[in-house]
Motif scaffolding. Structure first.
Motif, PDB file in Angstrom:
ATOM      1  N   GLY A 132      20.082   0.948 -22.743  1.00 23.19           N
ATOM      2  CA  GLY A 132      21.347   0.320 -23.096  1.00 23.19           C
ATOM      3  C   GLY A 132      21.692  -0.837 -22.184  1.00 23.19           C
ATOM      4  O   GLY A 132      22.042  -1.929 -22.650  1.00 23.19           O
ATOM      5  N   ALA A 133      21.604  -0.601 -20.879  1.00 20.47           N
ATOM      6  CA  ALA A 133      21.947  -1.653 -19.922  1.00 20.47           C
ATOM      7  C   ALA A 133      20.987  -2.828 -20.028  1.00 20.47           C
ATOM      8  O   ALA A 133      21.390  -3.992 -19.930  1.00 20.47           O
ATOM      9  CB  ALA A 133      21.934  -1.080 -18.502  1.00 20.47           C
ATOM     10  N   ARG A 134      19.704  -2.554 -20.242  1.00 20.52           N
ATOM     11  CA  ARG A 134      18.715  -3.634 -20.334  1.00 20.52           C
ATOM     12  C   ARG A 134      18.972  -4.505 -21.552  1.00 20.52           C
ATOM     13  O   ARG A 134      18.990  -5.742 -21.462  1.00 20.52           O
ATOM     14  CB  ARG A 134      17.303  -3.061 -20.390  1.00 20.52           C
ATOM     15  CG  ARG A 134      16.842  -2.368 -19.123  1.00 20.52           C
ATOM     16  CD  ARG A 134      15.416  -1.876 -19.265  1.00 20.52           C
ATOM     17  NE  ARG A 134      14.470  -2.995 -19.417  1.00 20.52           N
ATOM     18  CZ  ARG A 134      13.214  -2.849 -19.825  1.00 20.52           C
ATOM     19  NH1 ARG A 134      12.760  -1.643 -20.174  1.00 20.52           N
ATOM     20  NH2 ARG A 134      12.411  -3.893 -19.922  1.00 20.52           N
ATOM     21  N   VAL A 135      19.171  -3.871 -22.702  1.00 16.29           N
ATOM     22  CA  VAL A 135      19.389  -4.628 -23.937  1.00 16.29           C
ATOM     23  C   VAL A 135      20.689  -5.417 -23.856  1.00 16.29           C
ATOM     24  O   VAL A 135      20.737  -6.604 -24.203  1.00 16.29           O
ATOM     25  CB  VAL A 135      19.396  -3.681 -25.156  1.00 16.29           C
ATOM     26  CG1 VAL A 135      19.861  -4.418 -26.409  1.00 16.29           C
ATOM     27  CG2 VAL A 135      18.004  -3.099 -25.373  1.00 16.29           C
ATOM     28  N   ALA A 136      21.763  -4.776 -23.399  1.00 22.49           N
ATOM     29  CA  ALA A 136      23.053  -5.462 -23.320  1.00 22.49           C
ATOM     30  C   ALA A 136      22.985  -6.653 -22.376  1.00 22.49           C
ATOM     31  O   ALA A 136      23.536  -7.721 -22.662  1.00 22.49           O
ATOM     32  CB  ALA A 136      24.136  -4.483 -22.869  1.00 22.49           C
ATOM     33  N   ALA A 137      22.305  -6.494 -21.231  1.00 25.68           N
ATOM     34  CA  ALA A 137      22.215  -7.588 -20.265  1.00 25.68           C
ATOM     35  C   ALA A 137      21.424  -8.764 -20.828  1.00 25.68           C
ATOM     36  O   ALA A 137      21.804  -9.933 -20.650  1.00 25.68           O
ATOM     37  CB  ALA A 137      21.564  -7.092 -18.978  1.00 25.68           C
ATOM     38  N   LEU A 138      20.334  -8.482 -21.513  1.00 23.69           N
ATOM     39  CA  LEU A 138      19.519  -9.556 -22.088  1.00 23.69           C
ATOM     40  C   LEU A 138      20.293 -10.314 -23.164  1.00 23.69           C
ATOM     41  O   LEU A 138      20.315 -11.550 -23.179  1.00 23.69           O
ATOM     42  CB  LEU A 138      18.226  -8.972 -22.672  1.00 23.69           C
ATOM     43  CG  LEU A 138      17.186  -8.511 -21.655  1.00 23.69           C
ATOM     44  CD1 LEU A 138      16.151  -7.602 -22.313  1.00 23.69           C
ATOM     45  CD2 LEU A 138      16.496  -9.725 -21.022  1.00 23.69           C
ATOM     46  N   LEU A 139      20.943  -9.586 -24.053  1.00 27.17           N
ATOM     47  CA  LEU A 139      21.694 -10.238 -25.125  1.00 27.17           C
ATOM     48  C   LEU A 139      22.911 -10.980 -24.581  1.00 27.17           C
ATOM     49  O   LEU A 139      23.250 -12.065 -25.058  1.00 27.17           O
ATOM     50  CB  LEU A 139      22.117  -9.208 -26.171  1.00 27.17           C
ATOM     51  CG  LEU A 139      20.979  -8.534 -26.944  1.00 27.17           C
ATOM     52  CD1 LEU A 139      21.524  -7.470 -27.888  1.00 27.17           C
ATOM     53  CD2 LEU A 139      20.144  -9.553 -27.715  1.00 27.17           C
ATOM     54  N   ALA A 140      23.563 -10.406 -23.574  1.00 27.43           N
ATOM     55  CA  ALA A 140      24.719 -11.074 -22.971  1.00 27.43           C
ATOM     56  C   ALA A 140      24.316 -12.382 -22.313  1.00 27.43           C
ATOM     57  O   ALA A 140      25.109 -13.327 -22.241  1.00 27.43           O
ATOM     58  CB  ALA A 140      25.394 -10.162 -21.955  1.00 27.43           C
TER      59      ALA A 140
END
Length: 241
Positions: A132-140
């Protein structure tokens, strides 16, 4: 009256609000919130796909713990897409455990108490899914969905399925929401909308306007007319509605 501060739980935000009785526009953010209302008790706010207009009574007091994107499912024990666009009583999810939590927190819960409840649940679940944190950080940060999938080692279908459970919607929708929030935060600092569009990753200002209108329910100028200096929370008077 709205205030927020960092919570002791990493990445989470505590907020308080005293309703003036008028609706407030809450922008989508990919997060789930654990809430307490002086009228309704303990609630959960699921991830919204579009702006949510509150309907609080005048004088209603709120305390909320906004969980970082991807963390809510581990705390609440259900996939995020089961709560999408919903506000539900906590006991609908936790049953008797919710009653015990309410009794322990008392009539005037504190931010520390609400955070402790979430932290205990998160620890019991073994922590959040690190994806979750990895995907959210990349998209953000503006990464494309294709690049994000490659970076985390998942195919498009697997990423979509995991994102639905973690955020309540697929990575494309989450990317749009996070891009819109970047744009609104930039515009709130006085950056001209044409420059905001370029810096936030839109094709042009017209694209920015269309996307914000679809997600927020009003164009950027409608949000800015009610700008309250709260870009993190994304709460605005319903100007231009």
């Amino acid at each position: 009256m709205y205030r927020e501060r960092p919570a002791a739980l990493r990445g989470a935000v505590l907020w308080t609000s005293l309703s003036g009785g008028a609706p407030v526009r809450v922008l989508p953010d990919g997060c789930l919130d654990l809430l307490w209302s002086s009228r309704s008790g303990l609630l959960v706010a699921g991830p919204d796909r579009t702006a949510y207009l509150t309907g609080s009574a005048r004088g209603e007091r709120w305390l909320g713990l906004r969980l970082p994107p991807g963390v809510g499912p581990a705390v609440l024990g259900v996939p995020a897409d089961e709560l999408r666009d919903r506000r539900v009583p906590l006991d609908a999810l936790w049953g008797r455990a919710a009653t015990e939590v309410a009794e322990r927190l008392g009539d005037r819960p504190t931010g520390a108490g609400l955070t402790a409840v979430a932290a205990a649940r998160l620890a019991a679940a073994g922590g959040p899914d690190p994806l979750g944190a990895r995907v959210a950080a990349l998209l953000a940060a503006g990464a494309t969905v294709t690049a994000t999938a490659a970076e985390v080692g998942l195919g498009p279908r697997a990423l979509h399925r995991r994102s639905q459970a973690l955020f309540g919607y697929g990575p494309k929708t989450l990317a749009r929401i996070l891009r819109m929030r970047r744009a609104v935060a930039l515009a709130g600092t006085g950056v001209p909308l044409a420059e905001v569009a370029v810096r936030a990753g839109y094709a042009d200002q017209a694209h920015l306007t269309r996307d914000v209108r679809e997600l927020a329910g009003v164009p950027p100028t409608g949000l800015l007319s009610g700008w309250s200096g709260r870009p993190a929370a994304g709460q605005f008077p319903p100007s231009g509605a």
